[in-house]
Design a protein around this motif. Structure first.
Motif, PDB file in Angstrom:
ATOM      1  N   PRO A   2      40.874  63.675  36.808  1.00 46.56           N
ATOM      2  CA  PRO A   2      41.349  62.322  37.114  1.00 46.56           C
ATOM      3  C   PRO A   2      40.189  61.339  37.231  1.00 46.56           C
ATOM      4  N   ARG A   3      40.530  60.066  37.078  1.00 46.75           N
ATOM      5  CA  ARG A   3      39.539  59.011  37.276  1.00 46.75           C
ATOM      6  C   ARG A   3      40.250  57.787  37.838  1.00 46.75           C
ATOM      7  N   LEU A   4      39.493  56.947  38.499  1.00 45.50           N
ATOM      8  CA  LEU A   4      40.024  55.684  39.002  1.00 45.50           C
ATOM      9  C   LEU A   4      39.649  54.603  38.000  1.00 45.50           C
ATOM     10  N   VAL A   5      40.645  53.825  37.574  1.00 45.60           N
ATOM     11  CA  VAL A   5      40.408  52.770  36.592  1.00 45.60           C
ATOM     12  C   VAL A   5      40.969  51.451  37.106  1.00 45.60           C
ATOM     13  N   LEU A   6      40.409  50.367  36.595  1.00 45.61           N
ATOM     14  CA  LEU A   6      40.972  49.057  36.881  1.00 45.61           C
ATOM     15  C   LEU A   6      42.344  48.947  36.228  1.00 45.61           C
ATOM     16  N   PRO A   7      43.255  48.191  36.816  1.00 43.85           N
ATOM     17  CA  PRO A   7      44.544  47.962  36.159  1.00 43.85           C
ATOM     18  C   PRO A   7      44.316  47.403  34.752  1.00 43.85           C
ATOM     19  N   THR A   8      45.129  47.853  33.797  1.00 43.93           N
ATOM     20  CA  THR A   8      44.975  47.433  32.410  1.00 43.93           C
ATOM     21  C   THR A   8      46.323  47.364  31.706  1.00 43.93           C
ATOM     22  N   THR A   9      46.474  46.376  30.842  1.00 42.04           N
ATOM     23  CA  THR A   9      47.713  46.255  30.058  1.00 42.04           C
ATOM     24  C   THR A   9      47.817  47.375  29.026  1.00 42.04           C
ATOM     25  N   ALA A  10      46.705  48.030  28.709  1.00 42.37           N
ATOM     26  CA  ALA A  10      46.733  49.129  27.738  1.00 42.37           C
ATOM     27  C   ALA A  10      47.577  50.302  28.231  1.00 42.37           C
ATOM     28  N   LEU A  11      47.830  50.371  29.529  1.00 47.32           N
ATOM     29  CA  LEU A  11      48.620  51.476  30.098  1.00 47.32           C
ATOM     30  C   LEU A  11      49.993  51.006  30.583  1.00 47.32           C
ATOM     31  N   HIS A  12      50.543  49.969  29.937  1.00 48.19           N
ATOM     32  CA  HIS A  12      51.835  49.425  30.368  1.00 48.19           C
ATOM     33  C   HIS A  12      52.927  50.493  30.349  1.00 48.19           C
ATOM     34  N   HIS A  59      32.400  43.642  36.207  1.00 49.89           N
ATOM     35  CA  HIS A  59      31.863  45.007  36.224  1.00 49.89           C
ATOM     36  C   HIS A  59      32.615  45.905  37.198  1.00 49.89           C
ATOM     37  N   GLY A  60      33.713  45.400  37.776  1.00 52.02           N
ATOM     38  CA  GLY A  60      34.551  46.246  38.622  1.00 52.02           C
ATOM     39  C   GLY A  60      34.266  46.132  40.101  1.00 52.02           C
ATOM     40  N   THR A  61      33.230  45.377  40.470  1.00 54.02           N
ATOM     41  CA  THR A  61      32.930  45.211  41.883  1.00 54.02           C
ATOM     42  C   THR A  61      33.918  44.225  42.483  1.00 54.02           C
ATOM     43  N   PRO A  62      34.460  44.514  43.646  1.00 52.25           N
ATOM     44  CA  PRO A  62      35.454  43.645  44.244  1.00 52.25           C
ATOM     45  C   PRO A  62      34.919  42.248  44.535  1.00 52.25           C
ATOM     46  N   CYS A  63      35.826  41.309  44.512  1.00 54.83           N
ATOM     47  CA  CYS A  63      35.477  39.915  44.751  1.00 54.83           C
ATOM     48  C   CYS A  63      36.182  39.428  46.006  1.00 54.83           C
ATOM     49  N   PRO A  64      35.587  39.633  47.202  1.00 54.25           N
ATOM     50  CA  PRO A  64      36.212  39.151  48.425  1.00 54.25           C
ATOM     51  C   PRO A  64      36.380  37.634  48.354  1.00 54.25           C
ATOM     52  N   PRO A  65      37.272  37.007  49.031  1.00 58.48           N
ATOM     53  CA  PRO A  65      38.055  37.564  50.120  1.00 58.48           C
ATOM     54  C   PRO A  65      39.493  37.895  49.728  1.00 58.48           C
ATOM     55  N   TRP A  66      39.768  38.285  48.493  1.00 52.11           N
ATOM     56  CA  TRP A  66      41.136  38.600  48.108  1.00 52.11           C
ATOM     57  C   TRP A  66      41.652  39.749  48.950  1.00 52.11           C
ATOM     58  N   ARG A  72      42.817  50.108  42.057  1.00 47.94           N
ATOM     59  CA  ARG A  72      42.490  51.129  41.052  1.00 47.94           C
ATOM     60  C   ARG A  72      43.746  51.948  40.773  1.00 47.94           C
ATOM     61  N   TRP A  73      43.842  52.422  39.550  1.00 49.50           N
ATOM     62  CA  TRP A  73      44.907  53.359  39.205  1.00 49.50           C
ATOM     63  C   TRP A  73      44.299  54.742  39.067  1.00 49.50           C
ATOM     64  N   ILE A  74      45.057  55.742  39.472  1.00 49.37           N
ATOM     65  CA  ILE A  74      44.660  57.131  39.296  1.00 49.37           C
ATOM     66  C   ILE A  74      45.207  57.557  37.945  1.00 49.37           C
ATOM     67  N   VAL A  75      44.305  57.862  37.009  1.00 47.58           N
ATOM     68  CA  VAL A  75      44.705  58.164  35.631  1.00 47.58           C
ATOM     69  C   VAL A  75      44.122  59.512  35.229  1.00 47.58           C
ATOM     70  N   ILE A  84      45.649  53.102  44.226  1.00 48.03           N
ATOM     71  CA  ILE A  84      44.975  52.993  45.519  1.00 48.03           C
ATOM     72  C   ILE A  84      44.300  51.634  45.570  1.00 48.03           C
ATOM     73  N   VAL A  85      44.223  51.068  46.753  1.00 51.49           N
ATOM     74  CA  VAL A  85      43.587  49.758  46.900  1.00 51.49           C
ATOM     75  C   VAL A  85      42.749  49.739  48.175  1.00 51.49           C
ATOM     76  N   LEU A  86      41.570  49.159  48.051  1.00 50.59           N
ATOM     77  CA  LEU A  86      40.711  48.881  49.202  1.00 50.59           C
ATOM     78  C   LEU A  86      40.847  47.389  49.482  1.00 50.59           C
ATOM     79  N   ARG A  87      41.353  47.053  50.651  1.00 55.29           N
ATOM     80  CA  ARG A  87      41.519  45.644  51.023  1.00 55.29           C
ATOM     81  C   ARG A  87      40.229  45.134  51.652  1.00 55.29           C
TER      82      ARG A  87
END
Length: 173
Positions: A2-12, A59-66, A72-75, A84-87
């Motif tokens: 498994p890997r953690l990936v950013l959300p993507t439309t390629a996996l709709h 580059h995937g680094t979070p942009c606070p303060p969202w 991330r999706w577990i794929v 999974i999400v880190l707030r």
């Protein structure tokens, strides 16, 4: 593997398969979705994914303060198995990490693995030494997952949707 990936439309299509596995209604915390969202149409899905990615550096680094932080999706093998999400903003009610694994992929250690990965990200992105990870009091599997990565039960609190276990989880140095 498994890997953690950013959300993507390629996996709709794969994302919709994951939601179908869960069934109707609101879904696991790791995706940050609710039943009123249009995730079926390509346009609705693209808008949702785009909104999540706009709030993350390229580059995937979070942009606070969202408050939804680092989604991330577990794929694995092209399948979306969970999310999974880190707030990045502390919210005493929902905690700092939320996650979910689709029913057909459970009991494989994916949640523990993903939670461990996000604990590392919490150290790097937020500089914290512990995070709050809640789960519904009757969700024994989630409680075991949180305890497996070192979570210490603070309390069980009554919330509008029922009792919630609140765990403080140490972040690795």
């Amino acid at each position: 593997m498994p890997r953690l990936v950013l959300p993507t439309t390629a996996l709709h299509r794969e994302f919709l398969d994951c939601l179908d596995d869960w069934g109707p209604g609101d879904h696991e915390d790791g995706f940050g979705i609710s039943s009123e969202m249009d995730l079926v149409s390509p346009e609705g899905f693209a808008a949702w994914v785009g909104d999540r990615l706009r709030r993350t550096h390229p580059h995937g680094t979070p942009c606070p303060p969202w408050p939804h932080g680092s989604p991330r999706w577990i794929v694995e093998d092209g399948q979306v198995l969970g999310g999974i999400v880190l707030r990045h903003l502390f919210d005493d009610r929902v905690g700092q990490i939320g996650y979910g694994v689709r029913p057909s992929a459970r009991r494989r250690g994916l949640a523990s693995w993903a939670l461990g990965e996000m604990l590392v990200e919490a150290r790097l992105a937020l500089g914290v030494d512990r995070v709050l990870v809640p789960c519904l009091a009757d969700n024994v599997a989630s409680a075991r997952t949180i305890e497996h990565v070192g979570g210490v039960l603070e309390q069980v609190r009554d919330e509008a949707h029922g009792p919630v276990r609140r765990y403080w989880v140490p972040v690795p140095a």
